[in-house]
Design an enzyme around this catalytic site. Structure first.
Site, PDB file in Angstrom:
ATOM      1  N   LYS A 110       0.507  -1.198  -0.363  1.00  0.00           N
ATOM      2  CA  LYS A 110      -0.044   0.114  -0.139  1.00  0.00           C
ATOM      3  C   LYS A 110       0.554   1.086   0.042  1.00  0.00           C
ATOM      4  O   LYS A 110       0.405   2.212  -0.047  1.00  0.00           O
ATOM      5  CB  LYS A 110      -0.351   0.409   1.043  1.00  0.00           C
ATOM      6  CG  LYS A 110      -2.210  -0.918   0.877  1.00  0.00           C
ATOM      7  CD  LYS A 110      -3.055  -0.103   1.718  1.00  0.00           C
ATOM      8  CE  LYS A 110      -4.723  -1.553   1.790  1.00  0.00           C
ATOM      9  NZ  LYS A 110      -5.806  -1.556   2.226  1.00  0.00           N
ATOM     10  N   LYS A 193      -5.301 -10.321  -6.022  1.00  0.00           N
ATOM     11  CA  LYS A 193      -6.347 -10.768  -5.348  1.00  0.00           C
ATOM     12  C   LYS A 193      -7.369  -9.863  -5.671  1.00  0.00           C
ATOM     13  O   LYS A 193      -7.519  -8.601  -6.698  1.00  0.00           O
ATOM     14  CB  LYS A 193      -6.605 -11.107  -4.222  1.00  0.00           C
ATOM     15  CG  LYS A 193      -5.930  -9.888  -3.326  1.00  0.00           C
ATOM     16  CD  LYS A 193      -6.293  -9.193  -1.768  1.00  0.00           C
ATOM     17  CE  LYS A 193      -5.839  -8.209  -1.318  1.00  0.00           C
ATOM     18  NZ  LYS A 193      -5.706  -7.514  -0.122  1.00  0.00           N
ATOM     19  N   LYS A 196     -10.804  -4.356  -3.448  1.00  0.00           N
ATOM     20  CA  LYS A 196     -11.521  -2.767  -3.383  1.00  0.00           C
ATOM     21  C   LYS A 196     -10.942  -2.060  -4.323  1.00  0.00           C
ATOM     22  O   LYS A 196     -11.550  -0.641  -4.317  1.00  0.00           O
ATOM     23  CB  LYS A 196     -11.867  -2.391  -2.029  1.00  0.00           C
ATOM     24  CG  LYS A 196     -12.736  -3.464  -1.235  1.00  0.00           C
ATOM     25  CD  LYS A 196     -13.262  -2.288  -0.164  1.00  0.00           C
ATOM     26  CE  LYS A 196     -14.003  -3.356   0.994  1.00  0.00           C
ATOM     27  NZ  LYS A 196     -12.743  -3.808   2.005  1.00  0.00           N
TER      28      LYS A 196
END
Ligand code: TYM
Length: 332
Positions: A110, A193, A196
């Site tokens: 991230k 994966k 969102k």
């Protein structure tokens, strides 16, 4: 047995969340004492818009209820309403080691190349997650595969805190990770994966998608030209095909091998429409309930407030024990 788990209220609830975690939450609420929460304090580890965060917290609560989480049987709340999460996180910051956090793959992913510009909250994220489960003496934490590393850290934190203070303040939580749907992959890339935060809406199926959108996303999902084989082992180097078979199995609640029993030798021209029909049949009632609930803000707020009161009471003994174990004169 006490079950605790959370979900970030950013973006939409997607099929990965649903099959990887929420289906298990719904099953577990029948057998055990369960606390489920919207991880809104985690959400602020990335830039957020205030109005959007409030709205998406309520929306995610509606999506969980629509998926079958029952606020009468499970305690449903948002972290920010239960100050014990942030309080315990600070206490555990004294126990967690920089070296442990440096190994967390989610932080690396991230923060990307901009590590210096990442928030402290993004770095300390797993400590708050440890507080989330340790606060309630959770024994089982139903999550997808991507949360395994964070839960291992929660166990390390609990163990070190107990050892350092010579107490048994915390119980070591066990992750509960299903097999078939532990890691649902993107529909556009079988090696990433379903998430969102993926920029492509075509990469995921949202629980709020209408039937046509679901069918279109499955029709356009990346695949290969080969027919489906006899065994799962033969799908090892065909990640997109393997993912669609796994999704079918999870939705039908059967083993992936049983899906191949039905579809071996058939191509995607036949398999995709069957998968689309199955997905729509499972999601349609969920999205109908979601649409009926989502605008009833006062009902959702009342549920979250009631849940928070129960959560505060459930967490109070461990929070006091943690303050006491450290010798803090907190009045707890
Ligand atoms: P979050 O919000 O990313 O995801 C919620 C749950 O969905 C699972 N999941 C998946 N499972 C299978 N395939 C996928 N593609 C997929 N994507 C997501 C996640 O594993 C998770 O179980 N840090 C957590 C929220 C959290 C939490 C906690 C969880 C905060 N505190 C304490 C458990 C216990 C998160 O961001 O999940």
């Amino acid at each position: 047995m006490r079950v605790v788990s959370g979900i970030q209220p950013t973006g939409n609830l997607h099929l990965g969340n649903y099959l990887g975690a929420i289906v298990n939450w719904v099953k577990m609420q029948d057998e055990s004492e369960c606390l489920f929460f919207l991880a809104d304090l985690h959400a602020i580890s990335m830039p957020t818009d205030a109005a959007a965060l409030s709205a998406s917290t309520r929306e995610m609560a509606a999506a969980l209820i629509a998926s079958g989480v029952d606020p009468e049987r499970a305690v449903l709340f948002n972290q920010a309403r239960v100050p014990g999460h942030a309080e315990l996180c600070w206490l555990l910051n004294g126990t967690a080691r920089m070296g442990w956090l440096n190994r967390m793959t989610q932080f690396k992913d991230k923060s990307g190349k901009n590590r210096e510009g990442a928030s402290i909250a993004l770095y300390a994220y797993p400590v708050l997650q440890a507080a989330d489960v340790l606060l309630y003496n959770a024994t089982h934490v139903p999550v997808g595969q991507d949360q395994k590393q964070h839960l291992e850290l929660a166990r390390d934190v609990a163990e070190k805190f107990n050892a350092d203070t010579g107490t048994e303040t915390f119980i070591l939580p066990e992750p509960y990770i299903g097999t078939t749907a532990a890691r649902i992959m993107s529909l556009r890339d079988g090696t990433a994966k379903m998430s969102k935060s993926d920029v492509s809406e075509m990469s995921r199926i949202n629980l709020s998608d209408d039937s046509d959108t679901v069918a279109k996303k499955i029709r356009k999902a990346k695949t290969d030209a080969e027919p489906l084989p006899e065994t799962m082992a033969e799908l090892e180097d065909r990640p997109e095909a393997k993912n669609l078979v796994s999704i079918y199995a999870a939705l039908a609640e059967i083993e992936p091998q049983a899906v191949l029993g039905q579809f071996a030798g058939k191509g995607f021209g036949e398999f995709k429409p069957a998968l689309a029909d199955l997905t729509v049949s499972v999601l349609e009632p969920v999205s109908a309930r979601f649409n009926a609930l989502k605008d009833d803000i006062s009902a959702i707020d009342a549920i979250l407030e009631r849940g928070a009161e129960k959560a505060k009471a459930a967490g109070a003994p461990t929070l006091s024990a943690a303050y006491r174990a450290l010798g803090l004169l907190s009045g707890h």
